[in-house]
Design an enzyme around this catalytic site. Structure first.
Site, PDB file in Angstrom:
ATOM      1  N   VAL A  11     -15.644 -84.488  11.399  1.00  0.00           N
ATOM      2  CA  VAL A  11     -16.957 -84.302  10.770  1.00  0.00           C
ATOM      3  C   VAL A  11     -17.088 -85.125   9.488  1.00  0.00           C
ATOM      4  CG1 VAL A  11     -18.364 -82.595   9.533  1.00  0.00           C
ATOM      5  CG2 VAL A  11     -17.485 -82.078  11.788  1.00  0.00           C
ATOM      6  N   THR A 121     -18.006 -75.499   9.056  1.00  0.00           N
ATOM      7  CA  THR A 121     -18.572 -74.271   9.624  1.00  0.00           C
ATOM      8  C   THR A 121     -17.898 -73.077   8.967  1.00  0.00           C
ATOM      9  OG1 THR A 121     -18.914 -75.427  11.696  1.00  0.00           O
ATOM     10  CG2 THR A 121     -18.953 -73.018  11.784  1.00  0.00           C
ATOM     11  N   GLU A 151     -23.100 -78.751  10.279  1.00  0.00           N
ATOM     12  CA  GLU A 151     -23.106 -79.952  11.121  1.00  0.00           C
ATOM     13  C   GLU A 151     -23.143 -79.555  12.599  1.00  0.00           C
ATOM     14  OE1 GLU A 151     -23.488 -83.219  10.314  1.00  0.00           O
ATOM     15  OE2 GLU A 151     -23.696 -83.178  12.484  1.00  0.00           O
ATOM     16  N   PHE A 152     -23.962 -80.270  13.364  1.00  0.00           N
ATOM     17  CA  PHE A 152     -24.107 -79.940  14.793  1.00  0.00           C
ATOM     18  C   PHE A 152     -23.600 -81.060  15.700  1.00  0.00           C
ATOM     19  CE2 PHE A 152     -27.247 -77.483  12.468  1.00  0.00           C
ATOM     20  CZ  PHE A 152     -27.014 -76.197  12.949  1.00  0.00           C
ATOM     21  N   GLU A 155     -18.230 -84.075  19.257  1.00  0.00           N
ATOM     22  CA  GLU A 155     -17.245 -85.147  19.378  1.00  0.00           C
ATOM     23  C   GLU A 155     -17.558 -85.926  20.649  1.00  0.00           C
ATOM     24  OE1 GLU A 155     -13.257 -83.575  19.031  1.00  0.00           O
ATOM     25  OE2 GLU A 155     -13.862 -82.406  17.300  1.00  0.00           O
ATOM     26  N   PHE A 249     -25.238 -77.182  29.052  1.00  0.00           N
ATOM     27  CA  PHE A 249     -24.225 -76.114  28.942  1.00  0.00           C
ATOM     28  C   PHE A 249     -24.281 -75.138  30.121  1.00  0.00           C
ATOM     29  CE2 PHE A 249     -24.503 -77.999  24.861  1.00  0.00           C
ATOM     30  CZ  PHE A 249     -23.206 -78.011  24.401  1.00  0.00           C
ATOM     31  N   LEU A 250     -24.678 -75.656  31.274  1.00  0.00           N
ATOM     32  CA  LEU A 250     -24.671 -74.821  32.481  1.00  0.00           C
ATOM     33  C   LEU A 250     -23.734 -75.422  33.528  1.00  0.00           C
ATOM     34  CD1 LEU A 250     -28.356 -73.601  33.134  1.00  0.00           C
ATOM     35  CD2 LEU A 250     -26.417 -72.308  32.241  1.00  0.00           C
ATOM     36  N   CYS A 260     -14.400 -76.023  17.887  1.00  0.00           N
ATOM     37  CA  CYS A 260     -15.595 -75.310  17.421  1.00  0.00           C
ATOM     38  C   CYS A 260     -15.845 -73.997  18.159  1.00  0.00           C
ATOM     39  CB  CYS A 260     -16.807 -76.217  17.521  1.00  0.00           C
ATOM     40  SG  CYS A 260     -16.739 -77.528  16.295  1.00  0.00           S
TER      41      CYS A 260
END
Ligand code: NAD
Length: 431
Positions: A11, A121, A151-152, A155, A249-250, A260
């Site tokens: 990050v 985070t 931060e979103f 990587e 994300f499915l 994370c």
């Protein structure tokens, strides 16, 4: 603007390099001298597409430099980002020792106004702790503010995510901090959510926990699909086309890993409990994730029978493609479990092998995917690197002891694999 970024990991380095590329003067600080020495020579020690070029370009233009001295960084900057690690303690609680020690050192070296921004985070109320720590060590009463700017980035696509985020979240206490951060990010021309510090801290933990929930949800569905012969990829497609759900994300698989989701989920469960709320939904998300890895290991066992002295070819070690990061990668748990049963491992990953060598003993690290398949009893896909999607399966079949492919990421067509004479085992799909 004059910026200091403390912690030059995935990050911090991306943040520093991108902010330099936007025209700021950036000093990146890390306590790891070897890392700093390497960065001074323009050598990036992590694999992140485009990062090496970005660092070199900005170094050449003298917009970014590297040091081990927080004092040096703090003195010459107005905005200071804290981007150090926040690893989990055995209880799941976030370990904020690095954040605390950096806050203390910042305070001891402030000589003019500073805006200290938590980029790492962190659990709710860390902003208050940072402020208290700075106050306690701010002997000269130098003016300062604390802000949160989670931060979103992901990587593997970190530079693009930093430069073109869906949104930027800033949590501030006053106009001065708000204006500084709005000015800093104005060149990106993206939506900015301005809120208070606690809400910003919750946004990050809630976002990661929600994404982890989506993954565990589809993994749970994949188990139902297997029981009735349905296809989870089709189910996910049908669900994801609903705009209220979305396709991201499915993807059913071996479960999530990385630095994370697992730790942020545990930290959020922990801080919620501390605040008096038993977040049972998230506890179940975590349980499903652990179970998904166990189910995958059982699949390997069911198809090979005794693992003792069998050789397993593993493709993919990083927790996801396009990174060398193996922290909390499913591959580590899977390989350890297989080795405990006496299996021999031949593994290959395009970029994560150096890091994996430090974590995994008695594993043969191979030249390429074909080398991993050589004389193995089966080939197991753990990370969906693009280069694994187009392998020469005629060659793989010749190299394997038996034509068995166990795919934890659903990257091949069951029909095609069957036609080529493979026994193909995957996640939530009929084969
Ligand atoms: P990292 O381990 O790659 O980097 C942290 C760096 O901080 C290391 O280089 C370490 O040497 C340095 N450091 C630690 N203590 C220090 C000190 N006292 N002084 C100077 N440097 C110090 O971690 P990361 O992946 O970059 O994550 C950093 C934070 O960002 C974490 O809180 C993480 O949860 C969060 N985050 C990570 C990602 C990601 O994809 N990796 C994405 C969003 C947010």
């Amino acid at each position: 603007m004059n910026i200091c970024v403390i912690g030059t990991g995935y990050v911090g380095l991306v943040t520093g390099a991108c902010l330099a590329d936007l025209g700021n003067n950036v000093i990146c600080v890390d306590k790891d001298k070897a890392k700093v020495d390497s960065l001074k020579k323009g050598r990036v020690t992590i694999y992140e597409p485009g990062l090496q070029e970005l660092v070199r370009r900005n170094k050449k233009q003298s917009r970014i430099r590297f040091t081990t001295s927080i004092k040096d960084g703090v003195k010459k900057s107005t905005v200071i980002f804290i981007a150090v690690g926040t690893p989990p303690r055995p209880t799941g609680e976030a370990d904020l020792t690095f954040v605390e020690s950096v806050s203390k050192e910042i305070a001891m070296n402030m000589t003019s106004y500073k805006l200290i921004v938590e980029k790492s985070t962190v659990p709710i109320e860390t902003g208050e702790w940072i402020e208290q720590t700075i106050n306690a060590n701010n002997k000269k009463n130098t003016p300062f503010d604390v802000a949160s700017n989670p931060e979103f980035l992901r990587e593997g696509s970190a530079i693009n995510d930093f430069m073109r985020p869906n949104r930027i979240v800033i949590g501030v206490n006053n106009k001065r901090s708000e204006e500084l951060l709005l000015k800093l990010y104005s060149p990106l021309k993206v939506p900015i959510v301005v809120t208070n510090i606690k809400s910003a801290e919750i946004i990050k933990h809630a976002s990661n926990s929600f994404l982890a929930t989506k993954i565990s949800f589809i993994n749970a569905i994949s188990n139902i699909c297997e029981k009735v012969g349905a296809d989870v990829t089709e189910v996910a497609k049908g669900m994801g086309m609903d705009k209220r759900i979305g396709p991201a994300f499915l993807d059913a698989g071996v479960g999530f890993g990385g630095f994370c989701f697992p730790k942020d989920l545990l930290a959020f469960i922990h801080i919620s409990g501390k605040l008096g709320y038993d977040f049972r939904l998230l506890k179940e998300v975590e349980r499903i994730n652990t179970r998904q890895k166990e189910l995958f290991i059982s699949k390997i066992k069911e198809n090979i029978w005794n693992l003792n002295n069998k050789t397993i070819g593993i493709l993919g070690l990083s927790f996801k493609p396009n990174t060398d990061d193996i922290r909390y990668a499913p591959s580590l748990d899977i390989i350890k479990a297989l080795k405990e049963e006496g299996a021999k491992i031949r593994a290959f990953d395009p970029h994560a092998m150096e890091k994996a060598k430090k974590e995994l003993k008695d594993v043969v690290f191979c030249r390429d995917a074909y080398d991993a398949a050589r004389k193995s009893n089966c080939l197991v896909i753990v990370t969906e690197w693009n280069e694994f999607k187009e392998l020469d399966f005629v060659k793989i079949k010749r190299l394997l002891k038996q034509p068995l492919v166990i795919d934890g990421r659903n990257i091949y067509s069951p029909k095609k694999m069957k036609k080529m004479g493979f026994k193909y085992v995957c996640i939530g799909r009929k084969t």
